[in-house]
Design a protein around this motif. Structure first.
Motif, PDB file in Angstrom:
ATOM      1  N   SER A 422      27.433  39.298  46.616  1.00  0.00           N
ATOM      2  CA  SER A 422      25.974  37.530  47.348  1.00  0.00           C
ATOM      3  C   SER A 422      26.016  38.325  47.633  1.00  0.00           C
ATOM      4  CB  SER A 422      26.802  37.028  46.758  1.00  0.00           C
ATOM      5  OG  SER A 422      27.515  36.026  47.611  1.00  0.00           O
ATOM      6  N   ARG A 423      23.677  37.218  48.001  1.00  0.00           N
ATOM      7  CA  ARG A 423      23.344  37.474  48.697  1.00  0.00           C
ATOM      8  C   ARG A 423      24.066  37.019  49.993  1.00  0.00           C
ATOM      9  NH1 ARG A 423      17.529  37.677  48.795  1.00  0.00           N
ATOM     10  NH2 ARG A 423      17.512  37.128  46.808  1.00  0.00           N
ATOM     11  N   GLY A 424      23.941  37.902  50.967  1.00  0.00           N
ATOM     12  CA  GLY A 424      24.592  36.962  52.369  1.00  0.00           C
ATOM     13  C   GLY A 424      26.241  37.378  52.873  1.00  0.00           C
ATOM     14  N   ALA A 425      27.034  37.955  51.224  1.00  0.00           N
ATOM     15  CA  ALA A 425      28.086  38.453  51.555  1.00  0.00           C
ATOM     16  C   ALA A 425      28.219  40.022  52.674  1.00  0.00           C
ATOM     17  CB  ALA A 425      28.783  38.666  50.345  1.00  0.00           C
ATOM     18  N   GLY A 426      29.585  40.274  52.449  1.00  0.00           N
ATOM     19  CA  GLY A 426      29.625  41.480  53.326  1.00  0.00           C
ATOM     20  C   GLY A 426      29.980  42.384  52.018  1.00  0.00           C
ATOM     21  N   PRO A 427      29.841  44.232  52.755  1.00  0.00           N
ATOM     22  CA  PRO A 427      30.399  44.825  51.495  1.00  0.00           C
ATOM     23  C   PRO A 427      31.531  45.235  51.805  1.00  0.00           C
ATOM     24  CG  PRO A 427      29.027  45.868  53.392  1.00  0.00           C
ATOM     25  CD  PRO A 427      28.785  44.620  53.766  1.00  0.00           C
ATOM     26  N   LYS A 428      32.307  45.139  50.558  1.00  0.00           N
ATOM     27  CA  LYS A 428      33.208  45.612  50.267  1.00  0.00           C
ATOM     28  C   LYS A 428      33.889  46.776  49.624  1.00  0.00           C
ATOM     29  CE  LYS A 428      35.080  41.896  52.762  1.00  0.00           C
ATOM     30  NZ  LYS A 428      33.690  41.323  53.104  1.00  0.00           N
ATOM     31  N   LEU A 429      35.086  47.736  48.943  1.00  0.00           N
ATOM     32  CA  LEU A 429      34.977  48.735  48.645  1.00  0.00           C
ATOM     33  C   LEU A 429      36.040  48.473  47.328  1.00  0.00           C
ATOM     34  CD1 LEU A 429      36.131  51.676  50.855  1.00  0.00           C
ATOM     35  CD2 LEU A 429      33.948  50.596  50.415  1.00  0.00           C
ATOM     36  N   TRP A 430      35.423  48.771  46.375  1.00  0.00           N
ATOM     37  CA  TRP A 430      36.260  49.309  44.551  1.00  0.00           C
ATOM     38  C   TRP A 430      36.672  49.740  44.201  1.00  0.00           C
ATOM     39  CZ3 TRP A 430      37.299  44.102  42.968  1.00  0.00           C
ATOM     40  CH2 TRP A 430      36.977  42.803  43.549  1.00  0.00           C
ATOM     41  N   SER A 431      37.565  49.973  42.408  1.00  0.00           N
ATOM     42  CA  SER A 431      37.769  51.089  42.340  1.00  0.00           C
ATOM     43  C   SER A 431      37.757  50.390  40.805  1.00  0.00           C
ATOM     44  CB  SER A 431      38.655  51.761  42.547  1.00  0.00           C
ATOM     45  OG  SER A 431      40.061  51.394  42.561  1.00  0.00           O
ATOM     46  N   ILE A 432      37.381  51.405  39.933  1.00  0.00           N
ATOM     47  CA  ILE A 432      37.875  51.269  38.660  1.00  0.00           C
ATOM     48  C   ILE A 432      37.940  52.223  37.535  1.00  0.00           C
ATOM     49  CG2 ILE A 432      35.081  51.731  38.128  1.00  0.00           C
ATOM     50  CD1 ILE A 432      34.839  48.825  36.403  1.00  0.00           C
ATOM     51  N   ASP A 433      38.472  52.349  36.426  1.00  0.00           N
ATOM     52  CA  ASP A 433      38.769  53.488  35.738  1.00  0.00           C
ATOM     53  C   ASP A 433      37.305  54.194  35.454  1.00  0.00           C
ATOM     54  OD1 ASP A 433      41.863  55.351  35.027  1.00  0.00           O
ATOM     55  OD2 ASP A 433      40.425  54.628  32.962  1.00  0.00           O
ATOM     56  N   LEU A 434      37.502  55.199  34.373  1.00  0.00           N
ATOM     57  CA  LEU A 434      36.147  55.855  33.881  1.00  0.00           C
ATOM     58  C   LEU A 434      36.917  54.259  32.610  1.00  0.00           C
ATOM     59  CD1 LEU A 434      34.010  57.683  33.395  1.00  0.00           C
ATOM     60  CD2 LEU A 434      36.575  59.461  32.427  1.00  0.00           C
ATOM     61  N   THR A 435      37.290  54.098  32.048  1.00  0.00           N
ATOM     62  CA  THR A 435      37.168  53.357  30.453  1.00  0.00           C
ATOM     63  C   THR A 435      36.577  52.096  31.187  1.00  0.00           C
ATOM     64  OG1 THR A 435      39.117  52.093  31.444  1.00  0.00           O
ATOM     65  CG2 THR A 435      39.586  54.361  30.625  1.00  0.00           C
ATOM     66  N   GLY A 436      36.228  51.878  32.723  1.00  0.00           N
ATOM     67  CA  GLY A 436      35.778  50.545  32.895  1.00  0.00           C
ATOM     68  C   GLY A 436      36.534  49.583  32.443  1.00  0.00           C
ATOM     69  N   ARG A 437      38.078  49.474  32.729  1.00  0.00           N
ATOM     70  CA  ARG A 437      39.069  48.713  33.041  1.00  0.00           C
ATOM     71  C   ARG A 437      39.722  48.915  34.273  1.00  0.00           C
ATOM     72  NH1 ARG A 437      43.439  49.419  28.238  1.00  0.00           N
ATOM     73  NH2 ARG A 437      42.561  51.490  29.164  1.00  0.00           N
ATOM     74  N   ASN A 438      40.455  47.668  34.674  1.00  0.00           N
ATOM     75  CA  ASN A 438      41.104  47.860  36.104  1.00  0.00           C
ATOM     76  C   ASN A 438      40.145  47.776  37.527  1.00  0.00           C
ATOM     77  OD1 ASN A 438      44.291  47.710  37.025  1.00  0.00           O
ATOM     78  ND2 ASN A 438      44.131  50.621  37.612  1.00  0.00           N
ATOM     79  N   LEU A 439      39.293  46.833  37.473  1.00  0.00           N
ATOM     80  CA  LEU A 439      38.462  46.447  38.461  1.00  0.00           C
ATOM     81  C   LEU A 439      39.338  46.142  39.967  1.00  0.00           C
ATOM     82  CD1 LEU A 439      35.639  46.357  39.672  1.00  0.00           C
ATOM     83  CD2 LEU A 439      35.966  44.594  38.634  1.00  0.00           C
ATOM     84  N   ARG A 440      39.545  46.429  40.721  1.00  0.00           N
ATOM     85  CA  ARG A 440      40.348  46.755  41.885  1.00  0.00           C
ATOM     86  C   ARG A 440      39.421  46.724  43.401  1.00  0.00           C
ATOM     87  NH1 ARG A 440      45.960  47.001  40.244  1.00  0.00           N
ATOM     88  NH2 ARG A 440      46.853  47.220  41.882  1.00  0.00           N
TER      89      ARG A 440
END
Length: 464
Positions: A422-440
């Motif tokens: 969101s606006r003002g939030a710090g950036p973080k690292l995420w991952s997601i499977d090629l299927t579009g599932r398993n956002l972590r």
């Protein structure tokens, strides 16, 4: 920073209880999606001084690796019926087939520390529960128990490969730009961590304004950009592109042309060349530099801004961003600059593959060659998506406030990226499977941007 020392892993693939000639257990793939497989991983047995604690930790890392993928569903340890498993005996298959357990695959292993020389051996067996057979077994021996975490990732990669047919990605690392919350946007330090967030550390001292690191697909070298003092103009800065070897700490500035700026560099698949953007007189084009001899070739020559090149895994093609179509879109071209048949018809030296109202950035070709990941700005947000190399099948995988800088896992199944929630939030690292599932969420010590996923580590190298 830690340095990397060589050690030998002795590997024995064949152990007792060999499986009969049965069909191998495999994760079911429907289209591009996996149907998760239920897998049970009891704690490994242990023998030797300190082996019990290492076996427990190794088992935890192994389970976390497998659970972090979209491929497996871990059976809860509380549901296990058979608890007196022996590495040297076949399991009681009915105990793993009953409702409430319903494991399709079972992993049994042990850890042995040799009191004579402190060598550590890790053995495991992979069982096909409903086929009631051993599918795979392997043994690793290393000279010190300190390498237990690497071995946990190696075992996870073996299991992933055996049950999916794809290569693994757990024994790999991610380089990123580490940021202190609230500091200037251009400030950030180069950092590295295991793909699961462990062993995070800074790589360089003295460089505090780093951007766009890019891992070599073949070794432990990276490219990155850094804002440094301009020797010609006191108080001003300039952007330089550096080549850095993580293993020996050697770094060098890549070729700089007079009155030009190089940026957005990426390695070729064999690591022998790089493609980059070069800005001269306010216009950017794509160049390829052969690293050994520093020979240079200009690939594009257009009044538009051409930037962010990425090689195909065979090195014969590149994808890049250009605004020659009245807004940044994705284009492909041959590495030799020759004319080609465009997916939408006609022949040209460059072919547009996106025709969308959004603005496209950060393209990166999958290691498998079948998809191109990108960041798309549109409808008031940035999203991560993928598209076929001929421009078909575009899918948006994430729906965040600001998602950008995608990078592929070594096997082309997972995408890591940078997210600002969101606006003002710090950036973080995420991952997601090629299927579009398993956002972590990917754990980092501080805010983080610009992830780049490295290749699988060599079997004869480990962290000390």
């Amino acid at each position: 920073m830690r340095h990397f020392k060589s050690f030998v892993i002795a590997v024995a693939v064949t152990m007792g209880l060999a499986a009969p000639a049965l069909a191998q257990l495999r994760v079911t793939v429907v289209g591009e999606e996996y149907v998760p497989m239920r897998i049970a991983v009891p704690d490994f047995d242990a023998s030797g001084n300190g082996a019990e604690e290492i076996a427990r930790q190794l088992s935890d890392v192994l389970r976390n690796d497998l659970a972090s993928s979209a491929v497996f569903e871990l059976v809860d340890k509380a549901a296990f019926i058979e608890r007196d498993l022996s590495f040297d005996m076949a399991p009681r298959y009915p105990d793993w087939q009953v409702a409430g357990v319903a494991a399709q695959a079972l992993v049994v292993g042990n850890v042995v520390i040799n009191p004579a020389n402190n060598n550590m051996t890790v053995q495991f067996r992979l069982y096909n529960v409903f086929g009631q057979s051993q599918q795979f077994a392997r043994q690793y021996t290393v000279v010190t128990p300190l390498n237990w975490r690497r071995l946990a990732h190696r075992v996870a990669d073996d299991i992933f490969s055996q049950l999916t047919g794809d290569g693994g990605y757990f024994d790999s690392r991610v380089v990123f730009v580490s940021k202190t919350p609230g500091e200037d946007m251009v400030r950030g330090r180069l950092a590295i961590m295991d793909q699961d967030g462990a062993n995070a550390e800074f790589l360089l001292s003295g460089f505090t304004s780093v951007i766009n690191p890019r891992f070599s697909p073949t070794d432990q070298r990276i490219l990155y950009g850094a804002y440094v003092p301009d020797p010609k103009y006191p108080g001003a800065t300039l952007l330089r592109t550096y080549l850095y070897d993580i293993e020996n700490g050697r770094q060098e500035v890549l070729a700089e042309g007079p009155n030009s700026m190089d940026y957005s560099a990426r390695f070729s698949p064999d690591g022998r060349s790089i493609a980059l953007s070069r800005a001269v007189g306010g216009n950017s084009d794509i160049y390829v530099i052969e690293l050994a001899r520093r020979t240079q070739r200009r690939l594009t020559n257009d009044a538009a801004i051409d930037t962010s090149p990425s090689f195909s895994p065979d090195g014969k093609m590149l994808v890049f961003v250009s605004d020659r179509g009245l807004g940044p879109q994705l284009y492909i071209m041959r590495e030799d600059g020759a004319q080609m048949n465009c997916p939408k018809g006609g022949r040209d030296t460059t072919c547009r593959i996106t025709f969308d109202s959004g603005r496209f950035t950060d393209p990166v070709w999958s290691p498998r060659g079948d998809w191109i990941a990108f960041s798309r700005q549109g409808d008031g947000k940035f999203s991560i998506g993928v598209i076929r190399t001929d421009g078909s099948g575009m899918r948006i995988l994430t729906d965040g406030y600001q998602d950008e800088s995608p990078t592929w896992s070594p096997n082309g199944r997972v995408i890591a990226f940078e997210r600002t929630a969101s606006r003002g939030a710090g950036p973080k690292l995420w991952s997601i499977d090629l299927t579009g599932r398993n956002l972590r969420r990917m754990a980092t010590p501080r805010d983080a941007t610009n992830p780049t996923w490295g290749p699988l580590l060599k079997v004869d190298a480990a962290q000390q």
